[in-house]
Enzyme design. Structure first.
Site, mmCIF file in Angstrom:
data_model
loop_
_atom_site.group_PDB
_atom_site.id
_atom_site.type_symbol
_atom_site.label_atom_id
_atom_site.label_comp_id
_atom_site.label_asym_id
_atom_site.label_seq_id
_atom_site.Cartn_x
_atom_site.Cartn_y
_atom_site.Cartn_z
ATOM 1 N N TYR A 270 -21.571 -50.647 -5.844
ATOM 2 C CA TYR A 270 -21.793 -49.292 -5.340
ATOM 3 C C TYR A 270 -21.953 -48.264 -6.456
ATOM 4 O O TYR A 270 -22.708 -47.310 -6.302
ATOM 5 C CB TYR A 270 -20.638 -48.890 -4.411
ATOM 6 C CG TYR A 270 -20.633 -49.693 -3.136
ATOM 7 C CD1 TYR A 270 -21.441 -49.344 -2.066
ATOM 8 C CD2 TYR A 270 -19.855 -50.842 -3.017
ATOM 9 C CE1 TYR A 270 -21.472 -50.101 -0.909
ATOM 10 C CE2 TYR A 270 -19.876 -51.606 -1.867
ATOM 11 C CZ TYR A 270 -20.693 -51.231 -0.812
ATOM 12 O OH TYR A 270 -20.728 -51.996 0.329
ATOM 13 N N GLU B 234 -23.499 -56.868 -0.670
ATOM 14 C CA GLU B 234 -23.308 -55.501 -0.168
ATOM 15 C C GLU B 234 -23.894 -54.519 -1.168
ATOM 16 O O GLU B 234 -23.687 -54.657 -2.374
ATOM 17 C CB GLU B 234 -21.823 -55.127 0.003
ATOM 18 C CG GLU B 234 -21.116 -55.719 1.180
ATOM 19 C CD GLU B 234 -19.691 -55.180 1.297
ATOM 20 O OE1 GLU B 234 -19.428 -54.030 0.839
ATOM 21 O OE2 GLU B 234 -18.834 -55.904 1.842
ATOM 22 N N ARG C 107 -24.534 -61.561 7.242
ATOM 23 C CA ARG C 107 -23.220 -61.900 6.701
ATOM 24 C C ARG C 107 -22.147 -61.206 7.523
ATOM 25 O O ARG C 107 -22.155 -59.973 7.663
ATOM 26 C CB ARG C 107 -23.106 -61.480 5.224
ATOM 27 C CG ARG C 107 -21.786 -61.939 4.581
ATOM 28 C CD ARG C 107 -21.726 -61.567 3.110
ATOM 29 N NE ARG C 107 -21.386 -60.180 2.896
ATOM 30 C CZ ARG C 107 -20.153 -59.715 2.643
ATOM 31 N NH1 ARG C 107 -19.138 -60.540 2.573
ATOM 32 N NH2 ARG C 107 -19.958 -58.435 2.435
ATOM 33 N N GLU D 129 -14.509 -59.437 -2.003
ATOM 34 C CA GLU D 129 -13.904 -58.426 -2.877
ATOM 35 C C GLU D 129 -12.411 -58.626 -3.094
ATOM 36 O O GLU D 129 -11.566 -57.814 -2.709
ATOM 37 C CB GLU D 129 -14.172 -57.027 -2.319
ATOM 38 C CG GLU D 129 -15.644 -56.672 -2.259
ATOM 39 C CD GLU D 129 -15.903 -55.245 -1.835
ATOM 40 O OE1 GLU D 129 -17.035 -54.772 -2.056
ATOM 41 O OE2 GLU D 129 -14.991 -54.604 -1.267
#
Length: 447
Positions: free
Chosen positions: A292, A350, A78, A167
Site C-alpha cells: 500500500y 492486495e 482470493r 500478512e
C-alpha cells in the site's frame, strides 16, 4: 483501447476479500467467536464500536457478489476461510454447516468461470484458542496445520491454489506489540513468540499439504513496504534496518531462505528449537505481496523495538488512510522481492486505496481519486515486469467496501460501494476502470 503498457499473456486479474471483513453471520450455523469478535466488543478498540456481526452479509449474499465478480471480468478470486466457522473450538470436531458454506461458495465461483484462491487465515483466530495462549502457544502451530488439512480435505478437489497466511507481520506486530489489532496485547515476548509460531504453523501446513497432494499451488501472502531512515544519522539508519527486518523479513527470510535476518537472530533464538527452521523452509510456488505505501522510521529508544514512525511532511499526497501515494516505492518493493527471493512467480494479492467514498445525488460513486491511484500503481507493476520481476497477477483490494478492522466502517477500499444500512451494492467508477483494465490486460489511461 490502444496502449503500449500491456501485460504479459496469461497475466491474471482478480480481487481479494477476507472472511471476517465481509461474511457477517457471526453467530449462525455453529460459528464460534473469533478474536476479532472479542476485540471489536472491547470499548475503544474499534471506531464507532463497529463489529463484523453483519459486515457485508456475504454469507447470505454471495451469489450477488459473485455476479459482480463476473461482471468485473476477473478470472481469479482470493478469499479466506473462517477458522471459527469450520472448527468452532479451534480443534476437534469439524462443523459441517461451516464447511458447507464454503462448498456452496466455491461451487458458485467456479460456475462463474472464476478460479478460487483460498487463504486459510486472515486474522480471525478462534477465541477458544486465544484462551489457550493463541499464537504465543507453540501448540497452535499444530492446531493450525490440522485446520488447514480439514479445509483441504473438503475443498481440495476444486480449490488448487492456497495461501497459508495473510500478512503475518500485521496480525503479530499490530496485535501483540502495538495493541491496535486483536488480541490487543503490548508485549515484546508475546510478539516474538507469535512470529516464530506463525512461521512454524506455515511450515507444518505446507509440508502436510504437499505430502497429501503434491500438485497443489502453495504460497503465502506478505505485507511489504520499503522502510527508509528518517535521516542520514547512523541511529536512524540502524533503526530502519531493524524495522525492515521485523516488518518485511521476519517471515519471508525463514520461509524462503531458511534463516531469520541477522539483526533479529538474537531476538528469535529463545524460541527456535532444533529443526524448526527446516520445518519453516518449505518449497513454495509463488510469493504473494500486499502493498500500500512506504514508511520512514527514526530511532526511538523508548519504543518496544527501538524505532518509531516519522510523520509525513505536510502536503505529501496521501489516501484517505493517511498513507503516502508513492507508486515508485511499489516498483522498488517488487524488484527487492525479485532479487532477494527469486526467481519466483510473484502475485500482487492486495493493492488498493482507502477513502471516504459517498453516493452522489445521481446514485453514482465517482471515485476518480481511486482510479488515478490504480493507474499509477498498475504502471509501477508494469515497470517492474519490464525490469525482470516475474509478476504474474494482480488482485485489487477490495471487491467490496467492508469492515476495515480498527477503523470499522469509516474507510472504504472497495471497487463496489456497500450501503451498510440496506446492504445494497453499487459499482463505483473504479469498478468500471478495473473492468477495462482486466479486459485490455493493460494499464488503461485514467480519464
Amino acid at each position: 483501447m490502444k496502449t503500449t503498457r500491456s501485460f504479459p499473456d496469461g497475466f491474471v486479474w482478480g480481487a481479494s476479500t477476507a472472511s471476517y471483513q465481509i461474511e457477517g453471520a457471526a453467530t449462525e450455523d455453529g460459528r464460534s467467536p473469533s478474536i476479532w469478535d472479542t476485540f471489536s466488543r472491547t470499548p475503544g478498540k474499534v471506531e464507532n464500536g463497529d463489529t463484523g456481526d453483519v459486515a457485508c452479509d456475504h454469507y447470505h449474499r454471495y451469489p450477488e457478489d459473485i455476479a459482480l465478480m463476473k461482471r468485473l471480468g476477473i478470472s481469479v478470486y482470493r478469499f479466506s476461510t473462517a477458522w471459527p466457522r469450520i472448527l468452532p473450538q479451534g480443534v476437534g470436531q469439524v462443523n459441517e454447516a461451516g464447511l458447507a458454506f464454503y462448498d456452496r461458495l466455491v461451487d458458485a465461483v467456479l460456475a462463474a468461470g472464476i478460479t478460487p484462491w483460498l487463504c486459510f487465515y486472515h486474522w480471525d483466530l478462534p477465541q477458544a484458542l486465544e484462551d489457550k495462549g493463541g499464537w504465543r502457544n507453540r501448540d497452535t502451530a499444530e492446531w493450525y496445520r490440522d485446520y488447514a488439512m480439514a479445509v483441504h480435505r473438503r475443498l481440495g478437489d476444486r480449490v488448487r491454489h492456497y495461501a497459508t497466511f495473510n500478512e503475518q507481520n500485521v496480525f503479530t506486530i499490530l496485535g501483540h506489540a502495538e495493541g491496535v489489532h486483536a488480541p490487543g496485547l503490548r508485549d515484546r515476548e508475546a510478539t516474538l513468540e507469535a512470529i516464530h509460531h506463525v512461521n512454524l504453523a506455515h511450515g507444518k501446513a505446507i509440508a502436510a499439504l504437499r505430502a497429501d497432494d503434491p500438485d497443489l499451488t502453495l504460497g503465502i501472502v506478505h505485507n511489504m513496504q520499503p522502510i527508509l531512515p528518517a535521516s542520514n544519522s547512523e541511529a536512524d539508519r540502524k533503526a530502519a534496518e531493524r524495522a525492515d527486518a521485523l516488518w518485511n523479513r521476519a517471515f519471508a527470510d525463514p520461509q524462503y531462505l531458511g534463516r531469520y535476518p541477522a539483526v533479529l537472530e538474537s531476538d528469535m533464538a529463545p524460541y527456535v528449537r532444533d529443526g524448526d527452521l527446516a520445518i519453516i523452509h518449505q518449497r513454495l510456488d509463488y510469493f504473494g505481496i500486499n502493498h500500500y505505501s512506504r514508511n520512514f522510521v527514526r530511532h526511538d529508544p523508548q519504543a518496544m523495538f527501538g524505532f518509531g514512525q516519522k510523520p509525513l511532511p505536510e502536503g505529501t499526497p496521501v489516501t484517505g488512510m493517511g498513507w503516502e501515494i508513492a507508486p515508485g516505492a511499489f516498483k522498488d518493493q517488487l524488484m527487492d522481492i525479485h532479487h532477494r527471493y527469486g526467481p519466483i512467480p510473484i502475485y500482487i494479492t492486495e493493492n488498493g486505496a482507502g477513502f471516504e467514498d459517498a453516493v452522489g445525488a445521481d446514485g453514482q460513486v465517482r471515485d476518480d481519486y481511486r482510479v488515478a491511484y490504480l493507474e499509477k500503481y498498475l504502471g509501477a507493476v508494469h515497470d517492474a515486469i519490464a525490469e525482470g520481476a516475474d509478476v504474474r497477477g494482480y488482485f485489487v483490494w477490495s471487491l467490496l467496501d467492508n469492515f476495515e478492522w480498527a477503523f470499522g466502517y469509516a474507510k472504504r477500499f472497495g471497487v463496489v460501494y456497500v450501503d451498510y444500512e440496506t446492504l445494497e451494492r453499487i459499482p463505483k467508477q473504479s469498478f468500471e476502470y478495473y473492468r477495462q483494465v482486466a479486459a485490455a490486460n493493460a494499464v488503461v489511461p485514467a480519464d
